[in-house]
Design a protein around this motif. Structure first.
Motif, PDB file in Angstrom:
ATOM      1  N   GLU A 284       0.802  -1.255   0.071  1.00 40.02           N
ATOM      2  CA  GLU A 284       0.048  -0.037   0.142  1.00 40.02           C
ATOM      3  C   GLU A 284       0.742   1.305   0.112  1.00 40.02           C
ATOM      4  O   GLU A 284       0.301   2.299   0.209  1.00 40.02           O
ATOM      5  CB  GLU A 284      -0.973  -0.226   0.964  1.00 40.02           C
ATOM      6  N   THR A 285       2.223   1.040  -0.336  1.00 38.08           N
ATOM      7  CA  THR A 285       3.109   2.322  -0.086  1.00 38.08           C
ATOM      8  C   THR A 285       3.451   2.519  -1.554  1.00 38.08           C
ATOM      9  O   THR A 285       4.313   1.709  -2.249  1.00 38.08           O
ATOM     10  CB  THR A 285       4.046   2.007   0.732  1.00 38.08           C
ATOM     11  N   GLU A 286       3.224   3.661  -2.224  1.00 36.54           N
ATOM     12  CA  GLU A 286       3.664   4.024  -3.607  1.00 36.54           C
ATOM     13  C   GLU A 286       4.737   5.169  -3.277  1.00 36.54           C
ATOM     14  O   GLU A 286       5.644   5.102  -4.118  1.00 36.54           O
ATOM     15  CB  GLU A 286       2.517   4.792  -4.229  1.00 36.54           C
ATOM     16  N   VAL A 287       4.722   6.000  -2.309  1.00 36.63           N
ATOM     17  CA  VAL A 287       5.813   6.832  -1.998  1.00 36.63           C
ATOM     18  C   VAL A 287       6.045   6.938  -0.443  1.00 36.63           C
ATOM     19  O   VAL A 287       5.162   6.754   0.437  1.00 36.63           O
ATOM     20  CB  VAL A 287       5.531   8.193  -2.479  1.00 36.63           C
ATOM     21  N   SER A 288       7.459   6.800   0.084  1.00 30.75           N
ATOM     22  CA  SER A 288       7.548   6.694   1.215  1.00 30.75           C
ATOM     23  C   SER A 288       8.467   7.895   1.998  1.00 30.75           C
ATOM     24  O   SER A 288       9.238   8.226   1.363  1.00 30.75           O
ATOM     25  CB  SER A 288       8.289   5.434   1.719  1.00 30.75           C
ATOM     26  N   ILE A 289       8.220   8.509   3.000  1.00 33.87           N
ATOM     27  CA  ILE A 289       8.865   9.768   3.718  1.00 33.87           C
ATOM     28  C   ILE A 289       9.200   9.276   4.956  1.00 33.87           C
ATOM     29  O   ILE A 289       8.454   8.935   5.832  1.00 33.87           O
ATOM     30  CB  ILE A 289       8.128  10.781   3.466  1.00 33.87           C
ATOM     31  N   ALA A 290      10.362   9.392   5.294  1.00 29.86           N
ATOM     32  CA  ALA A 290      10.844   9.619   6.825  1.00 29.86           C
ATOM     33  C   ALA A 290      10.723  10.845   7.357  1.00 29.86           C
ATOM     34  O   ALA A 290      11.640  11.778   6.966  1.00 29.86           O
ATOM     35  CB  ALA A 290      12.320   8.762   7.054  1.00 29.86           C
ATOM     36  N   LEU A 291       9.957  11.316   8.451  1.00 30.22           N
ATOM     37  CA  LEU A 291      10.199  12.647   8.978  1.00 30.22           C
ATOM     38  C   LEU A 291      10.880  12.421   9.948  1.00 30.22           C
ATOM     39  O   LEU A 291      11.123  11.591  11.096  1.00 30.22           O
ATOM     40  CB  LEU A 291       8.473  12.566   9.502  1.00 30.22           C
TER      41      LEU A 291
ATOM     42  N   PHE B 136      14.183   5.179   1.526  1.00 29.30           N
ATOM     43  CA  PHE B 136      12.876   5.939   1.512  1.00 29.30           C
ATOM     44  C   PHE B 136      13.335   6.689   0.244  1.00 29.30           C
ATOM     45  O   PHE B 136      14.048   6.924  -0.249  1.00 29.30           O
ATOM     46  CB  PHE B 136      12.829   6.711   2.750  1.00 29.30           C
ATOM     47  N   ASP B 137      12.126   7.240  -0.133  1.00 29.80           N
ATOM     48  CA  ASP B 137      11.852   8.011  -1.386  1.00 29.80           C
ATOM     49  C   ASP B 137      12.430   9.561  -1.024  1.00 29.80           C
ATOM     50  O   ASP B 137      13.187  10.059  -1.549  1.00 29.80           O
ATOM     51  CB  ASP B 137      10.534   8.294  -1.886  1.00 29.80           C
TER      52      ASP B 137
ATOM     53  N   TYR C  80       5.419  13.645  -6.932  1.00 29.68           N
ATOM     54  CA  TYR C  80       6.391  12.512  -6.963  1.00 29.68           C
ATOM     55  C   TYR C  80       5.667  11.104  -7.583  1.00 29.68           C
ATOM     56  O   TYR C  80       6.353  10.433  -8.389  1.00 29.68           O
ATOM     57  CB  TYR C  80       6.837  12.083  -5.491  1.00 29.68           C
ATOM     58  N   LYS C  81       4.526  10.914  -7.091  1.00 30.81           N
ATOM     59  CA  LYS C  81       3.618   9.721  -7.487  1.00 30.81           C
ATOM     60  C   LYS C  81       3.990   9.925  -9.175  1.00 30.81           C
ATOM     61  O   LYS C  81       3.884   8.782  -9.992  1.00 30.81           O
ATOM     62  CB  LYS C  81       2.254   9.555  -7.030  1.00 30.81           C
ATOM     63  N   LYS C  82       3.354  11.047  -9.724  1.00 33.63           N
ATOM     64  CA  LYS C  82       2.915  11.283 -11.088  1.00 33.63           C
ATOM     65  C   LYS C  82       4.475  10.919 -11.787  1.00 33.63           C
ATOM     66  O   LYS C  82       4.379  10.292 -12.755  1.00 33.63           O
ATOM     67  CB  LYS C  82       2.509  12.779 -11.354  1.00 33.63           C
ATOM     68  N   TRP C  83       5.467  11.433 -11.223  1.00 39.08           N
ATOM     69  CA  TRP C  83       6.825  11.605 -11.807  1.00 39.08           C
ATOM     70  C   TRP C  83       7.162  10.078 -12.132  1.00 39.08           C
ATOM     71  O   TRP C  83       7.726   9.550 -12.911  1.00 39.08           O
ATOM     72  CB  TRP C  83       7.593  12.560 -11.084  1.00 39.08           C
ATOM     73  N   LYS C  84       6.860   9.306 -10.841  1.00 33.98           N
ATOM     74  CA  LYS C  84       7.015   8.083 -10.736  1.00 33.98           C
ATOM     75  C   LYS C  84       6.515   6.965 -11.884  1.00 33.98           C
ATOM     76  O   LYS C  84       7.014   6.112 -12.515  1.00 33.98           O
ATOM     77  CB  LYS C  84       6.896   7.448  -9.348  1.00 33.98           C
ATOM     78  N   ARG C  85       5.302   7.102 -11.766  1.00 30.74           N
ATOM     79  CA  ARG C  85       4.335   6.495 -12.541  1.00 30.74           C
ATOM     80  C   ARG C  85       4.720   6.759 -14.429  1.00 30.74           C
ATOM     81  O   ARG C  85       4.694   5.759 -15.140  1.00 30.74           O
ATOM     82  CB  ARG C  85       2.759   7.040 -12.626  1.00 30.74           C
TER      83      ARG C  85
END
Length: 401
Positions: free
Chosen positions: A33-40, A103-104, A178-183
């Protein structure tokens, strides 16, 4: 296989609960369920980072998005860092124990300048090249944000992009970009994504600007070297605090943290204009939340966390236009549950005896007054506008009550 933190290592350091994760209300998303991941990433220890409201808000908002997984990571204390370096153990997030390099995005908050070296240390521990120019296509994008990002240049060699202003809306837009660029197959590589990102209002990409200096070292000119980059970056501002999502189920830590209570943001900004106050300038204008909404949020926060104290946090909480009736209503609602309402430090000119009596109704607590400076001349110079008489009246009223 990378080395991990073992029970032996955790049992040999101070406060191992800092590093275990698994806290109540934490959000764990699966790789599917993860298309883009970010570490805060908060560049200080767990107790300080877990007390920061900004990350609670971003963690909540980003994880509401489909396909976005936001996780947390904090700087290890020196005892654990020594063991990590000795055994070549990389820095991982608390939710899924993923190494930072996988991570992304890794997003750091710039709260105070003394934490900047911790950012470089965490990048190194997370197996990410410290300098932007050394990163490759497989490395994450490093984002910075927060109050100190209004002067980002000291860190310009180390981050890829900065979010200037308030992040609730622009961070979601960035994840969508980012999702759009990745797709689309990541056209143009890292530079391609940065060109997409810089089109969003509030995004600053230091590599897209050339700086010319005068002979004395001062800046002569800053000129964009990329047609997509704006000449000036405009800060992002949330226009209506009533429409933006607020976390009502924040993570409840296992151990004690600095601000171990419910934090309810009453309004954002400040109208005072004190000369030394950075936050009062950068978070303008003042935007209040409706008292009905605040009472609704307080109810959910009490039910979802089990805390017995609600702290009304803002730059100058006593300036909230509906403060007295709202506090009265909150105390009435929560007193049978032994939940108290507290105020942070108060300006001595905006204090009332009745308010003090109200907030002490459930649990006796301290009152903090800020006299601001040692002389009236200094108070006037910094534009505080409070007098010694105000201080004596406030302290006298508190003592009488």
């Amino acid at each position: 296989m990378e080395k991990e933190l073992t029970i032996d290592i955790l049992s040999s350091v101070q406060k191992p609960a800092r590093y275990t994760g698994g806290e109540f209300n934490s959000i764990v998303k699966s790789p599917e369920e993860t298309e883009v991941s970010i570490a805060l990433a908060f560049p200080d220890i767990y107790e300080v980072g877990m007390s920061y409201l900004g990350f609670k808000i971003l963690y909540h908002i980003l994880n509401l998005e489909n396909g976005v997984a936001a996780e947390r990571v904090y700087a290890p204390w020196v005892d654990l860092e020594a063991k990590m370096r000795a055994d070549a153990i990389p820095l991982r997030t608390l939710e899924t124990e993923k190494i930072l390099q996988d991570f992304d995005f890794v997003g750091f908050t710039l709260q105070y300048e003394l934490s900047y070296t911790n950012i470089l240390n965490m990048l190194d521990l997370g197996r990410i090249p410290v300098k932007t120019e050394e990163r490759t296509e497989k490395d994450p994008f490093i984002i910075v944000g927060g109050p100190c990002v209004y002067n980002p240049e000291p860190l310009a060699d180390f981050f890829d992009l900065a979010v200037v202003g308030e992040g609730e809306e622009v961070m979601v837009e960035l994840m969508e970009a980012y999702k759009k660029w990745k797709r689309e197959g990541k056209p143009g590589g890292r530079q391609g994504f940065l060109r997409c990102a810089v089109k969003l209002k509030g995004i600053y990409v230091p590599s897209f600007y050339d700086v010319a200096y005068n002979e004395d070292g001062t800046v002569a000119a800053v000129v964009a070297n990329c047609d997509a980059a704006p000449a000036a970056v405009e800060k992002r501002v949330i226009s209506d605090m009533n429409t933006v999502n607020y976390p009502t189920a924040p993570i409840v830590p296992f151990g004690e943290i600095v601000h171990d209570r419910i934090m309810l943001e009453v309004f954002r900004g400040c109208s005072r204009g004190c000369r030394f106050c950075h936050a009062g300038m950068v978070y303008r204008p003042v935007r209040e939340r409706r008292p009905e909404l605040l009472k609704e949020l307080a109810r959910q926060l009490v039910d979802n966390t089990g805390y017995n104290e609600i702290s009304l946090v803002s730059l100058s909480t006593a300036d909230y236009s509906c403060l007295a009736p709202m506090i009265h209503d909150m105390i009435e609602e929560f007193k049978d549950e032994k939940v108290s309402v507290s105020l942070p430090s108060l300006r001595i000119d905006s204090f009332s005896v009745d308010l003090a009596k109200e907030v002490q109704a459930v649990r006796k607590s301290g009152l903090t007054f800020a006299p601001e400076a040692g002389s009236q001349r200094m108070r006037d110079v910094i534009n505080k506008g409070v007098t010694e008489e105000d201080l004596m009246n406030a302290v006298g009223a508190a003592f009488t009550a």
